[in-house]
Design a protein around this motif. Sequence first.
Motif, PDB file in Angstrom:
ATOM      1  N   GLY A  42     -12.091  12.812  -0.894  1.00  0.00           N
ATOM      2  CA  GLY A  42     -11.373  12.064   0.133  1.00  0.00           C
ATOM      3  C   GLY A  42     -10.578  10.896  -0.404  1.00  0.00           C
ATOM      4  O   GLY A  42     -10.654  10.526  -1.570  1.00  0.00           O
ATOM      5  N   GLY A  43      -9.817  10.341   0.489  1.00  0.00           N
ATOM      6  CA  GLY A  43      -8.969   9.197   0.159  1.00  0.00           C
ATOM      7  C   GLY A  43      -7.772   9.181   1.083  1.00  0.00           C
ATOM      8  O   GLY A  43      -7.793   9.771   2.163  1.00  0.00           O
ATOM      9  N   GLY A  96      -2.323  13.956  -4.951  1.00  0.00           N
ATOM     10  CA  GLY A  96      -3.661  13.909  -4.373  1.00  0.00           C
ATOM     11  C   GLY A  96      -3.911  12.608  -3.636  1.00  0.00           C
ATOM     12  O   GLY A  96      -3.018  11.784  -3.462  1.00  0.00           O
ATOM     13  N   THR A  97      -5.156  12.440  -3.231  1.00  0.00           N
ATOM     14  CA  THR A  97      -5.521  11.258  -2.460  1.00  0.00           C
ATOM     15  C   THR A  97      -5.924  10.105  -3.381  1.00  0.00           C
ATOM     16  O   THR A  97      -6.265  10.311  -4.539  1.00  0.00           O
ATOM     17  N   VAL A  98      -5.866   8.914  -2.815  1.00  0.00           N
ATOM     18  CA  VAL A  98      -6.208   7.699  -3.545  1.00  0.00           C
ATOM     19  C   VAL A  98      -7.293   6.981  -2.754  1.00  0.00           C
ATOM     20  O   VAL A  98      -7.176   6.837  -1.528  1.00  0.00           O
ATOM     21  N   LEU A  99      -8.325   6.535  -3.433  1.00  0.00           N
ATOM     22  CA  LEU A  99      -9.393   5.794  -2.769  1.00  0.00           C
ATOM     23  C   LEU A  99      -8.908   4.416  -2.324  1.00  0.00           C
ATOM     24  O   LEU A  99      -8.118   3.772  -3.014  1.00  0.00           O
ATOM     25  N   MET A 100      -9.407   3.978  -1.175  1.00  0.00           N
ATOM     26  CA  MET A 100      -9.035   2.664  -0.664  1.00  0.00           C
ATOM     27  C   MET A 100      -9.433   1.571  -1.658  1.00  0.00           C
ATOM     28  O   MET A 100      -8.698   0.597  -1.838  1.00  0.00           O
ATOM     29  N   THR A 103       0.832  -1.205   0.000  1.00  0.00           N
ATOM     30  CA  THR A 103       0.000   0.000   0.000  1.00  0.00           C
ATOM     31  C   THR A 103       0.866   1.255   0.000  1.00  0.00           C
ATOM     32  O   THR A 103       0.597   2.207  -0.750  1.00  0.00           O
ATOM     33  N   LEU A 104       1.898   1.264   0.826  1.00  0.00           N
ATOM     34  CA  LEU A 104       2.758   2.447   0.900  1.00  0.00           C
ATOM     35  C   LEU A 104       3.567   2.639  -0.382  1.00  0.00           C
ATOM     36  O   LEU A 104       3.826   3.779  -0.781  1.00  0.00           O
ATOM     37  N   ILE A 105       3.952   1.560  -1.034  1.00  0.00           N
ATOM     38  CA  ILE A 105       4.612   1.675  -2.341  1.00  0.00           C
ATOM     39  C   ILE A 105       3.651   2.334  -3.326  1.00  0.00           C
ATOM     40  O   ILE A 105       4.018   3.264  -4.050  1.00  0.00           O
ATOM     41  N   TYR A 106       2.419   1.851  -3.343  1.00  0.00           N
ATOM     42  CA  TYR A 106       1.401   2.393  -4.258  1.00  0.00           C
ATOM     43  C   TYR A 106       1.177   3.881  -3.994  1.00  0.00           C
ATOM     44  O   TYR A 106       1.188   4.694  -4.915  1.00  0.00           O
ATOM     45  N   LEU A 107       1.012   4.247  -2.723  1.00  0.00           N
ATOM     46  CA  LEU A 107       0.824   5.651  -2.372  1.00  0.00           C
ATOM     47  C   LEU A 107       2.092   6.465  -2.639  1.00  0.00           C
ATOM     48  O   LEU A 107       2.015   7.621  -3.054  1.00  0.00           O
ATOM     49  N   GLY A 108       3.245   5.863  -2.385  1.00  0.00           N
ATOM     50  CA  GLY A 108       4.514   6.552  -2.597  1.00  0.00           C
ATOM     51  C   GLY A 108       4.752   6.903  -4.053  1.00  0.00           C
ATOM     52  O   GLY A 108       5.311   7.952  -4.369  1.00  0.00           O
ATOM     53  N   LYS A 109       4.325   6.034  -4.954  1.00  0.00           N
ATOM     54  CA  LYS A 109       4.472   6.312  -6.386  1.00  0.00           C
ATOM     55  C   LYS A 109       3.564   7.450  -6.828  1.00  0.00           C
ATOM     56  O   LYS A 109       3.797   8.066  -7.857  1.00  0.00           O
ATOM     57  N   ARG A 110       2.547   7.736  -6.034  1.00  0.00           N
ATOM     58  CA  ARG A 110       1.606   8.815  -6.350  1.00  0.00           C
ATOM     59  C   ARG A 110       1.747  10.007  -5.407  1.00  0.00           C
ATOM     60  O   ARG A 110       0.892  10.873  -5.371  1.00  0.00           O
ATOM     61  N   HIS A 111       2.826  10.023  -4.630  1.00  0.00           N
ATOM     62  CA  HIS A 111       3.023  11.074  -3.629  1.00  0.00           C
ATOM     63  C   HIS A 111       2.973  12.449  -4.286  1.00  0.00           C
ATOM     64  O   HIS A 111       3.639  12.699  -5.282  1.00  0.00           O
ATOM     65  N   GLY A 112       2.166  13.316  -3.708  1.00  0.00           N
ATOM     66  CA  GLY A 112       2.017  14.663  -4.246  1.00  0.00           C
ATOM     67  C   GLY A 112       0.944  14.764  -5.314  1.00  0.00           C
ATOM     68  O   GLY A 112       0.660  15.845  -5.821  1.00  0.00           O
ATOM     69  N   VAL A 124       0.151   7.600   7.206  1.00  0.00           N
ATOM     70  CA  VAL A 124      -0.808   7.883   6.133  1.00  0.00           C
ATOM     71  C   VAL A 124      -1.809   8.913   6.635  1.00  0.00           C
ATOM     72  O   VAL A 124      -2.187   8.926   7.804  1.00  0.00           O
ATOM     73  N   PHE A 125      -2.240   9.770   5.720  1.00  0.00           N
ATOM     74  CA  PHE A 125      -3.242  10.788   6.001  1.00  0.00           C
ATOM     75  C   PHE A 125      -4.555  10.337   5.379  1.00  0.00           C
ATOM     76  O   PHE A 125      -4.589   9.886   4.234  1.00  0.00           O
ATOM     77  N   SER A 126      -5.638  10.457   6.125  1.00  0.00           N
ATOM     78  CA  SER A 126      -6.968  10.097   5.646  1.00  0.00           C
ATOM     79  C   SER A 126      -7.794  11.365   5.505  1.00  0.00           C
ATOM     80  O   SER A 126      -7.903  12.145   6.450  1.00  0.00           O
TER      81      SER A 126
END
Length: 155
Positions: free
Chosen positions: A63-64, A24-28, A13-22, A55-57
Amino acid sequence: MIVSKTLDYAVRTLIYLGKRHGGGTVLMKEIAEKQKIPLSYLAKVMRQLVRAGIVFSEYGPNGGYSLKKLPSEITLRDVYEAVEGELRMVECFDVPGSVCVFTSCCGQADIWHEVEKKFIDILEGITIQDVIARDCVYSEKFLTINKREKRHANT
């Protein structure tokens, strides 16, 4: 040692979010689908990552989830402790000053303390950014061969 599903899902999950860092948010739901993680299990993992401050919710129509820190600031130790709790090799380390229940002098304690310290040092030295940089380095062929070799070694 086997990496738990919870830790594996958290790192993926953190890899996925890290690749999109900056970005915006990503839906669960998106994370669950792309990372092939059961949504109900991912919800538990996300709560732990949010509680740990990794992680920020964000709620509402936009949201995301997003990383609260840079991927280079999140170590594997942070992730491990967020989802598994404090790292300890054996239960008798739980109580400071405790000794082995079987004997007043345990010959294993120093060894497990050393292993624990080295393991913590390794986890502290690897960030989510490091894992992102290694992502997809191993080919499917390597992974298949490696699994086959392990099966033969166990027979």
